[in-house]
Motif scaffolding. Structure first.
Motif, PDB file in Angstrom:
ATOM      1  N   ASN A  19     -23.213  32.183   0.872  1.00 60.76           N
ATOM      2  CA  ASN A  19     -21.769  32.006   1.083  1.00 60.76           C
ATOM      3  C   ASN A  19     -21.215  33.061   2.031  1.00 60.76           C
ATOM      4  OD1 ASN A  19     -21.559  29.746  -0.503  1.00 60.76           O
ATOM      5  ND2 ASN A  19     -19.914  30.549  -1.786  1.00 60.76           N
ATOM      6  N   GLY A  20     -21.988  33.375   3.082  1.00 59.23           N
ATOM      7  CA  GLY A  20     -21.521  34.325   4.090  1.00 59.23           C
ATOM      8  C   GLY A  20     -21.881  35.766   3.814  1.00 59.23           C
ATOM      9  N   GLU A  21     -22.378  36.067   2.610  1.00 59.67           N
ATOM     10  CA  GLU A  21     -22.810  37.448   2.356  1.00 59.67           C
ATOM     11  C   GLU A  21     -24.236  37.600   2.856  1.00 59.67           C
ATOM     12  OE1 GLU A  21     -22.434  38.916  -1.642  1.00 59.67           O
ATOM     13  OE2 GLU A  21     -23.889  40.510  -1.291  1.00 59.67           O
ATOM     14  N   ARG A  22     -24.429  38.575   3.739  1.00 59.48           N
ATOM     15  CA  ARG A  22     -25.754  38.766   4.321  1.00 59.48           C
ATOM     16  C   ARG A  22     -26.542  39.732   3.451  1.00 59.48           C
ATOM     17  NH1 ARG A  22     -27.742  38.742  10.015  1.00 59.48           N
ATOM     18  NH2 ARG A  22     -29.498  40.176  10.122  1.00 59.48           N
ATOM     19  N   CYS A  23     -27.633  39.245   2.879  1.00 59.59           N
ATOM     20  CA  CYS A  23     -28.459  40.053   1.978  1.00 59.59           C
ATOM     21  C   CYS A  23     -29.776  40.392   2.663  1.00 59.59           C
ATOM     22  CB  CYS A  23     -28.762  39.281   0.700  1.00 59.59           C
ATOM     23  SG  CYS A  23     -27.318  38.808  -0.251  1.00 59.59           S
ATOM     24  N   PRO A  24     -29.988  41.656   3.014  1.00 52.50           N
ATOM     25  CA  PRO A  24     -31.305  42.031   3.541  1.00 52.50           C
ATOM     26  C   PRO A  24     -32.364  41.718   2.487  1.00 52.50           C
ATOM     27  CG  PRO A  24     -29.739  43.860   3.698  1.00 52.50           C
ATOM     28  CD  PRO A  24     -29.094  42.806   2.857  1.00 52.50           C
ATOM     29  N   MET A  25     -33.549  41.325   2.947  1.00 52.99           N
ATOM     30  CA  MET A  25     -34.632  40.985   2.015  1.00 52.99           C
ATOM     31  C   MET A  25     -35.690  42.075   2.106  1.00 52.99           C
ATOM     32  SD  MET A  25     -34.781  36.884   2.820  1.00 52.99           S
ATOM     33  CE  MET A  25     -35.349  36.214   1.269  1.00 52.99           C
ATOM     34  N   GLU A  26     -35.740  42.899   1.097  1.00 54.00           N
ATOM     35  CA  GLU A  26     -36.721  43.983   1.061  1.00 54.00           C
ATOM     36  C   GLU A  26     -37.595  43.826  -0.162  1.00 54.00           C
ATOM     37  OE1 GLU A  26     -34.353  47.524   1.289  1.00 54.00           O
ATOM     38  OE2 GLU A  26     -33.637  47.051   3.312  1.00 54.00           O
ATOM     39  N   ARG A  27     -38.800  44.314  -0.034  1.00 56.11           N
ATOM     40  CA  ARG A  27     -39.808  44.109  -1.067  1.00 56.11           C
ATOM     41  C   ARG A  27     -39.286  44.401  -2.479  1.00 56.11           C
ATOM     42  NH1 ARG A  27     -43.756  42.983  -3.012  1.00 56.11           N
ATOM     43  NH2 ARG A  27     -45.178  44.205  -4.300  1.00 56.11           N
ATOM     44  N   ALA A  86     -22.591  36.128   8.753  1.00 60.21           N
ATOM     45  CA  ALA A  86     -21.928  37.313   9.277  1.00 60.21           C
ATOM     46  C   ALA A  86     -22.072  38.443   8.260  1.00 60.21           C
ATOM     47  CB  ALA A  86     -20.450  37.014   9.499  1.00 60.21           C
ATOM     48  N   PRO A  87     -22.114  39.699   8.719  1.00 63.33           N
ATOM     49  CA  PRO A  87     -22.240  40.807   7.769  1.00 63.33           C
ATOM     50  C   PRO A  87     -20.929  41.057   7.033  1.00 63.33           C
ATOM     51  CG  PRO A  87     -22.174  41.642  10.026  1.00 63.33           C
ATOM     52  CD  PRO A  87     -22.151  40.146  10.117  1.00 63.33           C
ATOM     53  N   LEU A  88     -20.635  40.235   6.052  1.00 68.62           N
ATOM     54  CA  LEU A  88     -19.426  40.379   5.235  1.00 68.62           C
ATOM     55  C   LEU A  88     -19.656  41.439   4.150  1.00 68.62           C
ATOM     56  CD1 LEU A  88     -18.532  36.595   4.895  1.00 68.62           C
ATOM     57  CD2 LEU A  88     -17.509  38.286   6.430  1.00 68.62           C
ATOM     58  N   PRO A  89     -18.607  41.850   3.428  1.00 74.65           N
ATOM     59  CA  PRO A  89     -18.786  42.872   2.396  1.00 74.65           C
ATOM     60  C   PRO A  89     -19.891  42.477   1.416  1.00 74.65           C
ATOM     61  CG  PRO A  89     -16.471  42.390   2.705  1.00 74.65           C
ATOM     62  CD  PRO A  89     -17.233  41.411   3.556  1.00 74.65           C
ATOM     63  N   ALA A  90     -20.769  43.429   1.136  1.00 71.23           N
ATOM     64  CA  ALA A  90     -21.927  43.161   0.297  1.00 71.23           C
ATOM     65  C   ALA A  90     -21.587  43.413  -1.166  1.00 71.23           C
ATOM     66  CB  ALA A  90     -23.085  44.045   0.724  1.00 71.23           C
ATOM     67  N   SER A  91     -21.950  42.452  -2.024  1.00 74.77           N
ATOM     68  CA  SER A  91     -21.704  42.658  -3.450  1.00 74.77           C
ATOM     69  C   SER A  91     -22.471  43.873  -3.957  1.00 74.77           C
ATOM     70  CB  SER A  91     -22.096  41.408  -4.227  1.00 74.77           C
ATOM     71  OG  SER A  91     -23.460  41.107  -4.061  1.00 74.77           O
ATOM     72  N   THR A  92     -23.602  44.178  -3.319  1.00 72.81           N
ATOM     73  CA  THR A  92     -24.387  45.352  -3.713  1.00 72.81           C
ATOM     74  C   THR A  92     -23.553  46.632  -3.579  1.00 72.81           C
ATOM     75  OG1 THR A  92     -26.247  44.192  -2.753  1.00 72.81           O
ATOM     76  CG2 THR A  92     -26.609  46.479  -3.368  1.00 72.81           C
ATOM     77  N   SER A  93     -22.686  46.663  -2.546  1.00 71.39           N
ATOM     78  CA  SER A  93     -21.830  47.838  -2.368  1.00 71.39           C
ATOM     79  C   SER A  93     -20.659  47.817  -3.350  1.00 71.39           C
ATOM     80  CB  SER A  93     -21.275  47.878  -0.934  1.00 71.39           C
ATOM     81  OG  SER A  93     -22.338  47.906  -0.013  1.00 71.39           O
ATOM     82  N   GLN A  94     -20.181  46.614  -3.665  1.00 68.90           N
ATOM     83  CA  GLN A  94     -19.050  46.530  -4.592  1.00 68.90           C
ATOM     84  C   GLN A  94     -19.452  46.951  -6.008  1.00 68.90           C
ATOM     85  OE1 GLN A  94     -18.289  42.398  -3.440  1.00 68.90           O
ATOM     86  NE2 GLN A  94     -16.203  43.004  -2.946  1.00 68.90           N
ATOM     87  N   TYR A  95     -20.710  46.725  -6.327  1.00 68.79           N
ATOM     88  CA  TYR A  95     -21.228  47.096  -7.661  1.00 68.79           C
ATOM     89  C   TYR A  95     -22.354  48.109  -7.482  1.00 68.79           C
ATOM     90  CZ  TYR A  95     -18.499  43.165  -9.307  1.00 68.79           C
ATOM     91  OH  TYR A  95     -17.466  42.312  -9.580  1.00 68.79           O
ATOM     92  N   SER A  96     -22.041  49.251  -6.879  1.00 69.36           N
ATOM     93  CA  SER A  96     -23.087  50.217  -6.531  1.00 69.36           C
ATOM     94  C   SER A  96     -23.411  51.159  -7.671  1.00 69.36           C
ATOM     95  CB  SER A  96     -22.660  51.022  -5.301  1.00 69.36           C
ATOM     96  OG  SER A  96     -21.493  51.762  -5.611  1.00 69.36           O
ATOM     97  N   ALA A  97     -22.568  51.234  -8.689  1.00 70.05           N
ATOM     98  CA  ALA A  97     -22.813  52.180  -9.777  1.00 70.05           C
ATOM     99  C   ALA A  97     -22.687  51.452 -11.115  1.00 70.05           C
ATOM    100  CB  ALA A  97     -21.799  53.321  -9.723  1.00 70.05           C
ATOM    101  N   ALA A  98     -23.661  51.689 -11.978  1.00 70.00           N
ATOM    102  CA  ALA A  98     -23.643  51.023 -13.279  1.00 70.00           C
ATOM    103  C   ALA A  98     -22.393  51.405 -14.053  1.00 70.00           C
ATOM    104  CB  ALA A  98     -24.875  51.421 -14.076  1.00 70.00           C
ATOM    105  N   GLY A  99     -21.755  50.422 -14.674  1.00 71.29           N
ATOM    106  CA  GLY A  99     -20.565  50.693 -15.482  1.00 71.29           C
ATOM    107  C   GLY A  99     -19.279  50.735 -14.697  1.00 71.29           C
ATOM    108  N   LEU A 100     -19.365  50.564 -13.398  1.00 70.00           N
ATOM    109  CA  LEU A 100     -18.151  50.549 -12.571  1.00 70.00           C
ATOM    110  C   LEU A 100     -18.045  49.203 -11.862  1.00 70.00           C
ATOM    111  CD1 LEU A 100     -18.251  54.106 -10.934  1.00 70.00           C
ATOM    112  CD2 LEU A 100     -16.714  53.316 -12.741  1.00 70.00           C
ATOM    113  N   ALA A 101     -16.855  48.625 -11.909  1.00 74.27           N
ATOM    114  CA  ALA A 101     -16.617  47.335 -11.260  1.00 74.27           C
ATOM    115  C   ALA A 101     -15.395  47.459 -10.368  1.00 74.27           C
ATOM    116  CB  ALA A 101     -16.376  46.252 -12.318  1.00 74.27           C
ATOM    117  N   PRO A 102     -15.375  46.735  -9.233  1.00 76.60           N
ATOM    118  CA  PRO A 102     -14.201  46.826  -8.364  1.00 76.60           C
ATOM    119  C   PRO A 102     -12.955  46.302  -9.085  1.00 76.60           C
ATOM    120  CG  PRO A 102     -15.726  45.115  -7.593  1.00 76.60           C
ATOM    121  CD  PRO A 102     -16.404  45.823  -8.712  1.00 76.60           C
ATOM    122  N   ALA A 103     -11.843  46.999  -8.869  1.00 77.28           N
ATOM    123  CA  ALA A 103     -10.595  46.589  -9.527  1.00 77.28           C
ATOM    124  C   ALA A 103      -9.403  46.920  -8.644  1.00 77.28           C
ATOM    125  CB  ALA A 103     -10.463  47.289 -10.882  1.00 77.28           C
ATOM    126  N   PRO A 104      -9.319  46.300  -7.441  1.00 77.79           N
ATOM    127  CA  PRO A 104      -8.208  46.632  -6.531  1.00 77.79           C
ATOM    128  C   PRO A 104      -6.859  46.225  -7.146  1.00 77.79           C
ATOM    129  CG  PRO A 104      -9.474  44.733  -5.735  1.00 77.79           C
ATOM    130  CD  PRO A 104     -10.224  45.283  -6.896  1.00 77.79           C
TER     131      PRO A 104
END
Ligand SMILES: [Fe+2]
Length: 351
Positions: free
Chosen positions: A134-142, A192-210
């Motif tokens: 859905n437009g989120e570009r996910c690098p594929m690493e081992r 397109a390189p849209l905002p990555a969910s991996t960055s939005q949820y980068s720390a356990a126990g923290l969720a984005p809440a704008p």
């Protein structure tokens, strides 16, 4: 527990041929000759056979597919890991799960599409490919685990220099059985390189809440990088050396639920020298080795496994996993059908 023997029931052979012919002509079938087959005593009959697919066997055949079949004629260049117990042409590893090893060559694009079955990609080999979801570009690493949930547009591209392969895990057999499987094709647009969910949820126990608003999204996190998973397992092992298994579940970070309604995913670290005995559970399971080597015993069948191998187990099996190394951990990703069993009230753990 002593179990009483069941009484023998009547057979097809005992019924007159003209009676059977009349039944069949009327679209009828007698239950009693087949009753024990569909309702076996005490434990289900599994078609699923414990099966190992060694990557060293699959890889040359997959690379050959890359020579034989261009992407335009394949759409997805996949060799399906078919369980012989279900019949190879049925393309299923277990009752719920389809497994495929997919190859993409440098410069290729597996075009955008979406479908009703849920899919996960576990990256096996190579660098430089990506999956767009859905437009989120996910690098594929081992070792990464990437979700392409039901109904989400997805495509695979490759900007690198060598072949990239990954393991697909889909709930296709279940969705096919429900006669609910279909696909739609989309435009061939590189993600397109849209905002990555991996960055939005980068720390356990923290969720984005704008502005105090939490995310309303059934699949808020799409890519689970292996480096983060491995570090989590290592920290879990260090924090609790007595823990009965070093295992972490891949979950929806907003609500802790399984990633899919049908298949759950987790990662296991087998500590050096460890033997891990998994109790008899009702769901079938699939194991993909990310690092290390060892053996597994399933229903008395023993397989030796190493990096990039995949094996499956039928439900109601005791599974014993052994790390061959006395000095290094082994890591694997597990997919299992427990969400379906739990929703249907079928989930059991025995012994
Ligand atoms: Fe797909």
């Amino acid at each position: 527990m002593s179990l009483a023997p069941l009484r023998a029931l009547g057979t097809m052979e005992e019924l007159p041929k003209d009676y059977l012919d009349n039944l069949f002509a009327t679209n009828l079938y007698p239950l009693w000759p087949s009753l024990r087959a569909v309702l076996p005593p005490h434990k289900p009959t599994a078609k699923t056979l414990p099966t190992l697919w060694e990557y060293q066997d699959v890889r040359p055949l997959l690379m050959k597919a890359g020579e034989l079949t261009p992407m335009e004629k394949a759409e997805r260049r996949v060799l399906v890991l078919s369980n012989p117990g279900h019949g190879l042409a049925n393309m299923q590893a277990t009752p719920v799960m389809y497994l495929g090893l997919q190859l993409i060559m440098p410069g290729e694009l597996a075009p955008n599409h979406r479908h009703t079955p849920n899919a996960v990609r576990i990256i096996v080999e190579g660098e430089g490919a990506f999956t767009g979801v859905n437009g989120e570009r996910c690098p594929m690493e081992r070792g990464d685990l990437i979700l392409t949930p039901s109904g989400r547009w997805h495509e695979h591209g490759h900007d690198g220099k060598s072949p990239v392969t990954w393991l697909d895990v889909l709930d296709l057999p279940l969705i096919l059985g429900l006669e609910a499987s279909y696909l739609e094709e989309g435009h061939d647009v590189k993600s397109a390189p849209l905002p990555a969910s991996t960055s939005q949820y980068s720390a356990a126990g923290l969720a984005p809440a704008p502005l105090f608003e939490r995310v309303q999204n059934t699949h808020p996190l799409i890519r689970f990088p292996w480096a983060r998973t491995k570090a989590g397992l290592q920290q879990l092992a260090a924090a609790d050396p007595g823990i009965k298994a070093v295992q972490m579940a891949y979950v929806n970070p907003e609500n802790g639920a399984d990633c899919f309604p049908t298949i759950s995913f987790s990662a296991i670290m087998l500590r050096p020298g460890e033997t891990l005995n998994i109790p008899e559970r009702s769901p079938a399971a699939v194991f993909h080795i990310v690092e290390g080597s060892g053996s597994v015993e399933i229903r008395g069948q023993k397989f030796d496994w190493k990096e990039a191998d995949t094996f499956c187990s039928p439900g109601f099996s005791t599974i014993s996993l052994k790390n061959a190394s006395a000095t290094a951990p082994a890591y694997m990703i597990v997919a299992d059908e427990s969400p379906v069993h739990k929703k249907l009230g079928l989930y059991e753990v025995r012994n």
